[in-house]
Design an enzyme around this catalytic site. Structure first.
Site, PDB file in Angstrom:
ATOM      1  N   GLU B  64      39.655  50.590  42.718  1.00 29.40           N
ATOM      2  CA  GLU B  64      39.596  49.310  42.844  1.00 29.40           C
ATOM      3  C   GLU B  64      39.215  48.631  43.964  1.00 29.40           C
ATOM      4  O   GLU B  64      37.834  47.981  43.659  1.00 29.40           O
ATOM      5  CB  GLU B  64      41.009  48.467  42.159  1.00 29.40           C
ATOM      6  N   HIS B 133      53.084  45.938  36.013  1.00 31.50           N
ATOM      7  CA  HIS B 133      51.749  45.605  35.173  1.00 31.50           C
ATOM      8  C   HIS B 133      52.156  44.155  35.399  1.00 31.50           C
ATOM      9  O   HIS B 133      51.591  43.802  33.135  1.00 31.50           O
ATOM     10  CB  HIS B 133      51.288  47.050  33.886  1.00 31.50           C
TER      11      HIS B 133
END
Lengths: 342, 332
Positions: B64, B133
Site C-alpha cells: 500500500e 476492515h
C-alpha cells in the site's frame, strides 16, 4: 567523446571511464560543479551561523563525487528524487545556486518561493522533483515518475537518491520490488555515508552491503567508491543504458562519507576524530578528482585556480542575490495549498 | 440534461465514471490490489481490464505504501492515476505518501507542481469484516490541508464526484461506504460532474437540520420519513465533501431550522460532528439555535465481529428517530 580527436582518444585508452568518455571541457565543468557544491554548502553553513538562515540543514560535504557522478550521464529531461541531504543533487542536476540560496533565506526568488527551505529544495524545470524530509519518501515517487515515463513513452530515466538509513524503510523495499516487477526505467542510488544520523550501518543493517539487497529484487546491485567520480559515473552510465533499453532498474551503492555531522544539532559522539580526519585528508572526492585531472593532463594549477575563483564569485553573488530578494508577504501564507482555480 | 438516465448501483456508477475518464483522457489509469481479472474486492473495477488492458488497469503487489507512492509520483509527472485501496483501513499503511507527500508537494515546492491523484477507499462497517476492515477513517485525512476528501452518498454523486475528482488538479480522497456499493439509483449516461466542496440538501424541512455523511444520509432520510408522520419536519443536508467543507449550506440550514444534529458512522469523538458543531458555534447560526447540538456517531470502540454488536456500534435509523424526537421536543 565530444571534442576529442582520435589521437586524443587513443592516448586516453588506458585511463578510467570518464577520461575516455567525456571531453576535457566537460570534465573541467564537473570539477567546477564539485567546488560549487562544496562552497555552496560552506556558504550556507556560514550564513546559518550568522543567523541568515533558520531551521536546520544537512550538509553533503564529502559526497560531491557521488552527486556529480550519478548525474553525469543524465539528460536535462531525466528526473531525480532527492533527500534531506540533497544540495549536491540539486546543483548536479543543474540548479542555480543563487535561487538555492534565496530558498534557504526564505525568499520569493527561491526555488520554492521560500516555502520549502533546504529540506524541500527542488528544481522541477531541470528534473529535480524535490528533496524530501522523510527518509525513503522519494523512492516510491521516483518509481511513479518512471511509470509515467514508461506509459507516456518519453524515454526519461529517473534516479532516486537516498541514504543508507532509507534501506531499512518499508518504502525502499516496496518500491524496489514494484520497479523490478514492472521493469521500470529507474535507478536506485544509495549514498551510504556509514551512518543513519548516529547509527552505523553495521548496527542497523543485516546485510554487509546495501547493494546486496538488490538480489532480493532481481536487479543488478553495484558497489562503487562514492568518492571517486569516474567510478560513480561509470556505474551510473551503465544503469542509465540498461534503464533506457527497457531492461529495468539497478541499485547502486555509492560508499562515501559526510565530513559534517548529520544536521546542525550533531555533536559527533558516534564517530572518532581520527575517522573524520582520515576521510577529509586522504579520501576527499574533490582532491582525488582534481589530482587525477592534473595527472592525466586535463588541467593545470592555473586552471584549477581559475575554477576556484570563479566558484567563489558565483557563491558571493548568490548570497548577495538572496539577501537582496524580497520575503513573501504574510498574507500569502495560504498560497499553494491547493491549485488556484481560475 | 438530455442524457438517458438508468438505474445503476453505486459500484456500477463508479465503474462507469472510471471508464469514461479513461476513454476521455489517456493519462488516466487504474492501480490497486486485485483490480484486474479479479475485478476488485468489491467488483468496482469489474471487467474494466478487458476493455482497457493490463497496462491501464494495473494490479499492484500488496504494497500500500509503495503503491500509493507510485501513484503520487505518476501524478506528479503528468499521469492521472486512480488508486484503489482494497479496504480504507489499509490507508494506515500508506499515510506517509498521502499526508507527507501528496498533500504537501505543491505547497513545499511553492506551487511549481500539482499532484492530481485520486484515491478510492471502500470504508465502513456492516459487512462482518470486523475491526481491521470496517473503519471510517475519513476524518483522519480530512485533517490534512492539501487533500480534498469526499464521501458520495448516492450512485449519481458517486459517478459525478469521481469525474470531478479526476478533473481536479489536487489529490482527492474518495471514501465509499461498502454497504452503498449495491444501492441503486438514477444515473445519467455520459459525462457530468458533481462539484467537490458543495453540500446537498436532500430533503427540506423546518424543524431540525440533520447533517449526515455517506451511508448516514439514507438513514437520516428514512428517519425523516418516519418523523414526518409525527409532525416533525427534518431537513437533511448531505455534506458530500468534508474538506473543503461547504459551511454556508449548513449555516443557512441551521438558521432556518434552529436545531442541528450531526450523524456519521466514524467514531464520535474528534470527528466530523465536532467540526460541524464547532463551525456552527462559531458562526452567525449560533444565535439561531433553540437547543443544544446533538452528535450521533460511532461508539468509542473498534468495530466488533458479532452482527448485533456491529450494528450497535454505529447509528441506526431508530437511534436517529429517537434523538431527533428528543431534540425537537426539548427533552435534551
Amino acid at each position: 567523446m565530444a571534442g576529442a580527436s582520435k589521437a586524443v582518444a587513443d592516448s586516453r585508452a588506458n585511463l578510467p571511464f570518464v577520461y575516455r568518455q567525456y571531453s576535457a571541457e566537460q570534465l573541467k565543468q564537473v570539477l567546477y560543479k564539485m567546488y560549487l557544491i562544496r562552497r555552496f554548502e560552506e556558504g550556507a553553513e556560514e550564513s546559518y551561523m550568522r543567523g541568515l538562515i533558520h531551521g536546520t540543514m544537512h550538509l553533503s560535504i564529502g559526497q560531491e563525487a557521488s552527486a556529480m557522478g550519478i548525474c553525469m550521464p543524465l539528460g536535462e529531461d531525466d528526473q531525480i528524487t532527492s533527500t534531506h541531504r540533497g544540495h549536491g543533487h540539486c546543483i548536479a542536476k543543474g540548479a542555480e545556486v543563487k535561487r538555492m540560496f534565496a530558498e534557504f533565506f526564505g525568499k520569493t526568488t527561491g526555488y520554492c518561493k521560500g516555502r520549502g527551505g533546504s529540506m524541500h529544495i527542488a528544481d522541477v524545470a531541470k528534473g529535480n522533483l524535490g528533496a524530501n524530509g522523510i527518509v525513503g519518501g522519494g523512492i516510491p515517487i521516483a518509481v511513479g515518475a518512471a511509470l509515467s515515463s514508461k506509459m507516456m513513452k518519453t524515454g526519461k530515466v529517473v534516479v532516486s537518491f537516498f541514504g543508507d538509513g532509507a534501506n531499512n524503510e518499508g518504502a525502499f523495499h516496496e518500491a524496489l520490488n514494484i520497479a523490478a516487477v514492472w521493469k521500470l526505467p529507474v535507478i536506485f542510488v544509495c549514498e551510504n555515508n556509514g551512518y543513519g544520523m548516529s547509527t552505523s550501518t553495521a548496527r542497523s543493517t543485516a546485510v554487509k552491503n546495501i547493494a546486496d539487497r538488490a538480489a532480493a529484487y532481481s536487479m543488478p546491485g553495484v558497489i562503487v567508491n562514492g568518492n571517486i567520480f569516474s567510478e560513480v559515473a561509470e556505474a551510473s552510465y551503465k544503469a542509465v543504458e540498461r534503464a533506457r533499453a527497457g531492461e529495468g532498474p539497478t541499485l547502486i551503492e555509492s560508499k562515501t562519507y559526510r565530513h559534517r555531522g548529520h544536521s546542525k544539532s550533531d555533536r559527533n559522539r558516534y564517530r572518532t576524530k581520527e575517522e573524520i580526519e582520515d576521510w577529509m585528508s586522504n579520501r576527499d572526492p574533490i582532491t582525488l578528482f582534481e589530482n587525477e585531472l592534473r595527472e592525466f593532463g586535463f588541467i593545470d594549477d592555473k586552471g584549477i585556480e581559475a575554477i576556484r575563483s570563479e566558484v567563489a564569485q558565483e557563491i558571493a553573488d548568490g548570497i548577495e542575490f538572496a539577501k537582496a530578494s524580497p520575503s513573501p508577504d504574510v498574507s500569502e501564507t495560504g498560497n499553494y495549498v491547493y491549485t488556484e482555480q481560475a | 440534461m438530455d442524457a438517458m438516465v438508468r438505474e445503476l448501483s453505486y459500484a456500477q456508477a463508479i465503474q462507469e465514471a472510471m471508464a469514461i475518464a479513461m476513454e476521455m483522457d489517456e493519462r488516466v489509469f487504474l492501480m490497486g490490489e486485485d483490480i484486474g481479472v479479479y475485478g476488485g474486492a468489491f467488483q468496482v473495477t469489474g471487467d474494466l481490464v478487458e476493455r482497457f488492458g493490463t497496462e491501464r488497469v494495473i494490479d499492484t503487489p500488496i504494497s500500500e505504501l509503495g503503491g500509493a507512492g507510485v501513484a503520487v509520483g505518476a501524478a506528479l509527472t503528468g499521469m492521472r492515476p486512480i488508486f484503489e485501496f482494497q479496504f480504507s483501513d489499509f490507508v494506515t499503511l500508506a499515510m506517509e505518501q498521502i499526508v507527507n507527500q501528496a498533500a504537501k508537494m505543491r505547497f513545499m515546492l511553492g506551487g511549481e507542481v500539482s499532484v492530481p491523484v485520486v484515491m478510492r477507499f471502500p470504508a465502513g462497517s456492516g459487512t462482518g469484516a470486523a475491526a481491521q476492515h470496517s473503519q471510517s477513517l475519513e476524518a483522519w485525512l480530512g485533517h490534512v490541508p492539501g487533500l480534498k476528501v469526499i464521501q458520495p452518498a448516492t450512485p449519481y454523486d458517486a459517478k459525478g464526484m469521481l469525474l470531478a475528482a479526476v478533473a481536479d488538479p489536487d489529490p482527492v480522497m474518495i471514501f465509499e461506504h461498502k454497504l452503498l456499493y449495491k444501492m441503486k439509483g438514477p444515473v445519467p449516461e455520459g459525462y457530468y460532474t458533481v462539484p467537490i466542496g458543495k453540500a446537498d440538501i436532500r430533503r427540506e424541512g423546518r424543524d431540525l437540520t440533520i447533517v449526515a455523511t455517506s451511508i448516514m444520509v439514507q438513514k437520516a432520510l428514512d428517519a425523516a420519513a418516519t418523523l414526518e408522520a409525527e409532525g416533525i419536519d427534518v431537513e437533511v443536508v448531505d455534506l458530500r465533501t468534508i474538506r473543503p467543507m461547504d459551511k454556508q449550506t449548513v449555516i443557512d440550514s441551521v438558521k432556518k431550522t434552529s436545531r442541528l444534529m450531526c450523524v456519521y458512522e466514524a467514531v464520535k469523538t474528534l470527528g466530523i460532528g465536532a467540526e460541524v458543531s464547532a463551525m456552527i458555534a462559531e458562526s452567525e447560526a449560533f444565535d439561531y439555535l433553540d437547543a443544544p447540538i446533538v452528535r450521533l456517531g460511532g461508539a468509542e470502540t473498534p468495530i466488533p465481529y458479532n452482527p448485533e454488536l456491529e450494528k450497535a456500534t454505529v447509528p441506526q435509523v431508530p437511534d436517529i428517530i429517537t434523538a431527533a424526537r428528543d431534540l425537537v421536543k426539548g427533552v435534551r
